[in-house]
Scaffold this motif. Structure first.
Motif, PDB file in Angstrom:
ATOM      1  N   LYS A  23       0.829  -1.223   0.000  1.00 54.56           N
ATOM      2  CA  LYS A  23       0.000   0.000   0.000  1.00 54.56           C
ATOM      3  C   LYS A  23       0.852   1.257   0.000  1.00 54.56           C
ATOM      4  CE  LYS A  23      -4.126  -1.972   1.995  1.00 54.56           C
ATOM      5  NZ  LYS A  23      -4.490  -2.584   3.257  1.00 54.56           N
ATOM      6  N   ALA A  24       2.082   1.159   0.477  1.00 53.74           N
ATOM      7  CA  ALA A  24       2.972   2.336   0.521  1.00 53.74           C
ATOM      8  C   ALA A  24       4.087   2.196  -0.522  1.00 53.74           C
ATOM      9  CB  ALA A  24       3.555   2.485   1.907  1.00 53.74           C
ATOM     10  N   ALA A  27       7.608   1.654   0.728  1.00 52.90           N
ATOM     11  CA  ALA A  27       8.400   2.718   1.369  1.00 52.90           C
ATOM     12  C   ALA A  27       9.175   2.113   2.540  1.00 52.90           C
ATOM     13  CB  ALA A  27       7.474   3.836   1.849  1.00 52.90           C
ATOM     14  N   LYS A  59       4.740  -3.232  -8.974  1.00 51.62           N
ATOM     15  CA  LYS A  59       4.667  -1.774  -9.128  1.00 51.62           C
ATOM     16  C   LYS A  59       5.882  -1.048  -8.560  1.00 51.62           C
ATOM     17  CE  LYS A  59       1.780   2.232  -9.000  1.00 51.62           C
ATOM     18  NZ  LYS A  59       0.723   3.006  -8.427  1.00 51.62           N
ATOM     19  N   ALA A  63       9.661   2.759  -3.277  1.00 54.94           N
ATOM     20  CA  ALA A  63       9.522   4.165  -3.714  1.00 54.94           C
ATOM     21  C   ALA A  63      10.237   5.116  -2.778  1.00 54.94           C
ATOM     22  CB  ALA A  63       8.056   4.537  -3.843  1.00 54.94           C
ATOM     23  N   GLY A  64      11.221   4.607  -2.031  1.00 52.57           N
ATOM     24  CA  GLY A  64      12.055   5.483  -1.212  1.00 52.57           C
ATOM     25  C   GLY A  64      11.881   5.254   0.258  1.00 52.57           C
ATOM     26  N   ALA A  65      12.615   6.048   1.020  1.00 51.24           N
ATOM     27  CA  ALA A  65      12.431   6.035   2.467  1.00 51.24           C
ATOM     28  C   ALA A  65      11.017   6.524   2.750  1.00 51.24           C
ATOM     29  CB  ALA A  65      13.453   6.956   3.117  1.00 51.24           C
ATOM     30  N   ASP A  66      10.486   6.135   3.908  1.00 54.47           N
ATOM     31  CA  ASP A  66       9.101   6.470   4.237  1.00 54.47           C
ATOM     32  C   ASP A  66       9.001   7.957   4.581  1.00 54.47           C
ATOM     33  OD1 ASP A  66       6.602   6.839   5.550  1.00 54.47           O
ATOM     34  OD2 ASP A  66       6.497   4.672   5.835  1.00 54.47           O
ATOM     35  N   ILE A  67       8.393   8.709   3.678  1.00 53.56           N
ATOM     36  CA  ILE A  67       8.344  10.172   3.824  1.00 53.56           C
ATOM     37  C   ILE A  67       7.501  10.566   5.040  1.00 53.56           C
ATOM     38  CG2 ILE A  67       7.683  12.350   2.707  1.00 53.56           C
ATOM     39  CD1 ILE A  67       8.116  10.830  -0.024  1.00 53.56           C
ATOM     40  N   TYR A  83      20.096   7.709  12.220  1.00 47.90           N
ATOM     41  CA  TYR A  83      19.131   7.382  11.160  1.00 47.90           C
ATOM     42  C   TYR A  83      19.886   6.997   9.882  1.00 47.90           C
ATOM     43  CZ  TYR A  83      15.027   8.001   8.140  1.00 47.90           C
ATOM     44  OH  TYR A  83      14.005   7.805   7.253  1.00 47.90           O
ATOM     45  N   ILE A  84      19.467   5.953   9.267  1.00 40.32           N
ATOM     46  CA  ILE A  84      20.084   5.333   8.099  1.00 40.32           C
ATOM     47  C   ILE A  84      21.256   4.443   8.488  1.00 40.32           C
ATOM     48  CG2 ILE A  84      21.119   5.573   5.803  1.00 40.32           C
ATOM     49  CD1 ILE A  84      19.807   8.287   5.602  1.00 40.32           C
ATOM     50  N   TRP A  88      20.665   0.657   7.926  1.00 45.58           N
ATOM     51  CA  TRP A  88      20.790   0.571   6.469  1.00 45.58           C
ATOM     52  C   TRP A  88      22.107  -0.063   6.048  1.00 45.58           C
ATOM     53  CZ3 TRP A  88      17.989   2.831   2.130  1.00 45.58           C
ATOM     54  CH2 TRP A  88      16.697   3.253   2.486  1.00 45.58           C
ATOM     55  N   GLY A 109      15.679   6.193  -1.513  1.00 47.69           N
ATOM     56  CA  GLY A 109      16.279   5.094  -0.761  1.00 47.69           C
ATOM     57  C   GLY A 109      16.082   3.745  -1.445  1.00 47.69           C
ATOM     58  N   GLU A 132      14.894  13.064  -4.183  1.00 45.24           N
ATOM     59  CA  GLU A 132      14.837  13.702  -2.855  1.00 45.24           C
ATOM     60  C   GLU A 132      14.797  15.221  -2.936  1.00 45.24           C
ATOM     61  OE1 GLU A 132      16.870  11.225  -3.721  1.00 45.24           O
ATOM     62  OE2 GLU A 132      17.050   9.756  -2.102  1.00 45.24           O
TER      63      GLU A 132
HETATM   64  N1  CO8 Z   1       7.019   7.208   1.519  1.00 47.03           N
HETATM   65  C1  CO8 Z   1       5.805   7.022   2.064  1.00 47.03           C
HETATM   66  N2  CO8 Z   1       4.708   6.689   1.329  1.00 47.03           N
HETATM   67  C2  CO8 Z   1       4.859   6.586   0.004  1.00 47.03           C
HETATM   68  C3  CO8 Z   1       6.109   6.780  -0.633  1.00 47.03           C
HETATM   69  C4  CO8 Z   1       7.225   7.097   0.189  1.00 47.03           C
HETATM   70  N3  CO8 Z   1       8.463   7.257  -0.305  1.00 47.03           N
HETATM   71  N4  CO8 Z   1       5.952   6.619  -1.961  1.00 47.03           N
HETATM   72  C5  CO8 Z   1       4.653   6.321  -2.146  1.00 47.03           C
HETATM   73  N5  CO8 Z   1       3.997   6.307  -0.967  1.00 47.03           N
HETATM   74  C6  CO8 Z   1       2.573   6.029  -0.735  1.00 47.03           C
HETATM   75  C7  CO8 Z   1       1.705   7.189  -1.150  1.00 47.03           C
HETATM   76  O1  CO8 Z   1       1.664   8.161  -0.138  1.00 47.03           O
HETATM   77  C8  CO8 Z   1       0.382   6.497  -1.380  1.00 47.03           C
HETATM   78  O2  CO8 Z   1      -0.230   6.262  -0.130  1.00 47.03           O
HETATM   79  P1  CO8 Z   1      -1.838   6.528   0.052  1.00 47.03           P
HETATM   80  O3  CO8 Z   1      -2.485   5.556  -0.894  1.00 47.03           O
HETATM   81  O4  CO8 Z   1      -2.065   6.209   1.491  1.00 47.03           O
HETATM   82  O5  CO8 Z   1      -2.054   7.943  -0.337  1.00 47.03           O
HETATM   83  C9  CO8 Z   1       0.787   5.138  -1.943  1.00 47.03           C
HETATM   84  O6  CO8 Z   1       2.163   4.943  -1.566  1.00 47.03           O
HETATM   85  C10 CO8 Z   1       0.702   5.072  -3.439  1.00 47.03           C
HETATM   86  O7  CO8 Z   1       1.440   6.160  -3.964  1.00 47.03           O
HETATM   87  P2  CO8 Z   1       0.840   7.164  -5.070  1.00 47.03           P
HETATM   88  O8  CO8 Z   1      -0.629   7.310  -4.907  1.00 47.03           O
HETATM   89  O9  CO8 Z   1       1.668   8.418  -5.028  1.00 47.03           O
HETATM   90  O10 CO8 Z   1       1.144   6.314  -6.398  1.00 47.03           O
HETATM   91  P3  CO8 Z   1       1.383   6.876  -7.870  1.00 47.03           P
HETATM   92  O11 CO8 Z   1       1.389   5.681  -8.751  1.00 47.03           O
HETATM   93  O12 CO8 Z   1       0.458   8.013  -8.177  1.00 47.03           O
HETATM   94  O13 CO8 Z   1       2.878   7.516  -7.815  1.00 47.03           O
HETATM   95  C11 CO8 Z   1       5.233   7.541  -7.249  1.00 47.03           C
HETATM   96  C12 CO8 Z   1       4.002   6.687  -7.595  1.00 47.03           C
HETATM   97  C13 CO8 Z   1       5.636   8.396  -8.453  1.00 47.03           C
HETATM   98  C14 CO8 Z   1       6.350   6.590  -6.877  1.00 47.03           C
HETATM   99  C15 CO8 Z   1       4.888   8.472  -6.042  1.00 47.03           C
HETATM  100  O14 CO8 Z   1       4.297   7.689  -5.024  1.00 47.03           O
HETATM  101  C16 CO8 Z   1       6.067   9.194  -5.467  1.00 47.03           C
HETATM  102  O15 CO8 Z   1       6.529  10.168  -6.028  1.00 47.03           O
HETATM  103  N6  CO8 Z   1       6.558   8.713  -4.288  1.00 47.03           N
HETATM  104  C17 CO8 Z   1       7.650   9.367  -3.597  1.00 47.03           C
HETATM  105  C18 CO8 Z   1       8.973   9.079  -4.263  1.00 47.03           C
HETATM  106  C19 CO8 Z   1      10.085   9.784  -3.513  1.00 47.03           C
HETATM  107  O16 CO8 Z   1      10.107  10.991  -3.408  1.00 47.03           O
HETATM  108  N7  CO8 Z   1      11.027   8.994  -2.990  1.00 47.03           N
HETATM  109  C20 CO8 Z   1      12.139   9.529  -2.236  1.00 47.03           C
HETATM  110  C21 CO8 Z   1      11.795   9.492  -0.773  1.00 47.03           C
HETATM  111  S1  CO8 Z   1      13.013  10.319   0.198  1.00 47.03           S
HETATM  112  C22 CO8 Z   1      14.237   9.183   0.330  1.00 47.03           C
HETATM  113  O17 CO8 Z   1      14.183   8.082  -0.154  1.00 47.03           O
HETATM  114  C23 CO8 Z   1      15.399   9.680   1.092  1.00 47.03           C
HETATM  115  C24 CO8 Z   1      16.447   8.586   1.133  1.00 47.03           C
HETATM  116  C25 CO8 Z   1      17.431   8.958   2.155  1.00 47.03           C
HETATM  117  C26 CO8 Z   1      18.182   7.726   2.633  1.00 47.03           C
HETATM  118  C27 CO8 Z   1      17.316   6.714   3.307  1.00 47.03           C
HETATM  119  C28 CO8 Z   1      16.861   7.171   4.643  1.00 47.03           C
HETATM  120  C29 CO8 Z   1      16.154   6.121   5.425  1.00 47.03           C
END
Ligand code: CO8
Length: 258
Positions: A23-24, A27, A59, A63-67, A83-84, A88, A109, A132
């Motif tokens: 669902k996430a 993340a 899918k 999609a990265g670390a949990d924002i 953290y990390i 990690w 991430g 990021e």
């Molecule tokens: N964190 C938390 N939740 C997420 C994340 C994430 N990274 N990515 C997606 N989700 C959740 C969404 O919030 C959504 O939840 P809900 O249904 O409850 O609203 C669900 O997953 C589905 O996502 P979307 O509805 O957005 O799906 P789409 O198909 O429209 O889009 C994308 C897919 C393009 C992947 C989009 O979800 C997106 O842009 N996600 C964020 C990507 C991102 O910015 N990643 C980088 C995160 S920061 C990071 O990784 C820092 C790393 C640092 C080192 C590690 C530290 C621990």
């Protein structure tokens, strides 16, 4: 440890870890990373395992670390808790090969986790990126370091500064992934590669991994010397005797990991 965010299976001599927060989009939160580290270290110390595969869903690899989890962290929260680094880095202790089988999104991430693996097999649906910057932060788990080594400074700068995604074809051309396969064949192909690796001599496989990784950590002259020492030490193994005897006797080798 009971796992809630990953699924763990064993297929013959291959350990498979599936990231499982669909669902996430998988993340990566602290709990998932603790579980992943635990499962990796267990496979690494299991004599019956010769190779490990990490995968996600159709899918998303991740999609990265949990924002949501980190949105309100302060500097002191992340610095003091490590953290990390806290959970990690465990993947780096793993001495057996780890293959990332990536379909869908490998972002932030998630891309960094894939790059921590020894090589990446990508489905034709894979998308890689370090977005990021769009969140007002930057890669924090090796993205600015491993990406330039994998794909050149220019492309790494492009991806990290613009947050654009790279598809599987571009990632293969750039050298980030070792091969692309049809999405419905991803696990099959990754398992085939993993089983091939697991059929070899484990100590020799570990030496090869150690030696290739050395290429990133040292000068060419030092690396060549390091490789030579490991190469010499393969002659202390029974598996080298078996492998060469099998070739000469025109039969398949039977390695005993000794
Ligand atoms: N964190 C938390 N939740 C997420 C994340 C994430 N990274 N990515 C997606 N989700 C959740 C969404 O919030 C959504 O939840 P809900 O249904 O409850 O609203 C669900 O997953 C589905 O996502 P979307 O509805 O957005 O799906 P789409 O198909 O429209 O889009 C994308 C897919 C393009 C992947 C989009 O979800 C997106 O842009 N996600 C964020 C990507 C991102 O910015 N990643 C980088 C995160 S920061 C990071 O990784 C820092 C790393 C640092 C080192 C590690 C530290 C621990």
């Amino acid at each position: 440890m009971a796992y809630e965010n990953i699924l763990v299976e064993t297929h013959e001599k291959v350990g498979v870890i599936q990231l499982n927060r669909p669902k996430a989009l998988n993340a990566l939160n602290d709990q998932l990373m603790d579980e992943l580290g635990d499962a990796l270290l267990k496979f690494d110390s299991d004599d019956n395992i010769g190779c490990i595969v990490i995968t996600g869903s159709e899918k998303a690899f991740a999609a990265g670390a949990d924002i949501g989890a980190m949105a309100n962290y302060t500097f002191m929260d992340v610095y003091k808790s490590g953290y990390i680094t806290r959970n990690w880095e465990q993947i780096r202790q793993v001495r057996k090969p780890v293959i990332a089988a990536v379909a869908g999104y490998a972002l932030g991430g998630g891309c960094e986790l894939a790059m921590m693996c020894d090589f990446i097999i990508a489905a034709d649906t894979a998308k890689f990126g370090q977005p990021e910057v769009k969140l007002g932060t930057m890669p924090g788990a090796g993205g600015t370091q491993r990406l330039p080594r994998a794909v050149s400074k220019s492309k790494a700068m492009d991806l990290c500064l613009t947050a654009r995604m790279m598809d599987a074809a571009e990632a293969e051309r750039a050298g980030l992934v070792s091969r692309i396969v049809a999405a419905d064949k991803l696990i099959e192909e990754a398992m085939r590669a993993a089983k091939t690796i697991a059929s070899m001599s484990l100590p020799v496989i570990m030496m090869i991994k150690e030696s290739v990784n050395r290429a990133y950590e040292t000068t060419l002259a030092e690396g060549i010397q390091y490789e030579r020492r490991l190469f010499h030490s393969t002659f202390a193994t029974e598996d080298q005797k078996e492998g060469m005897a099998a070739f000469i006797e025109k039969r398949l080798p039977s390695f005993r990991n000794n």
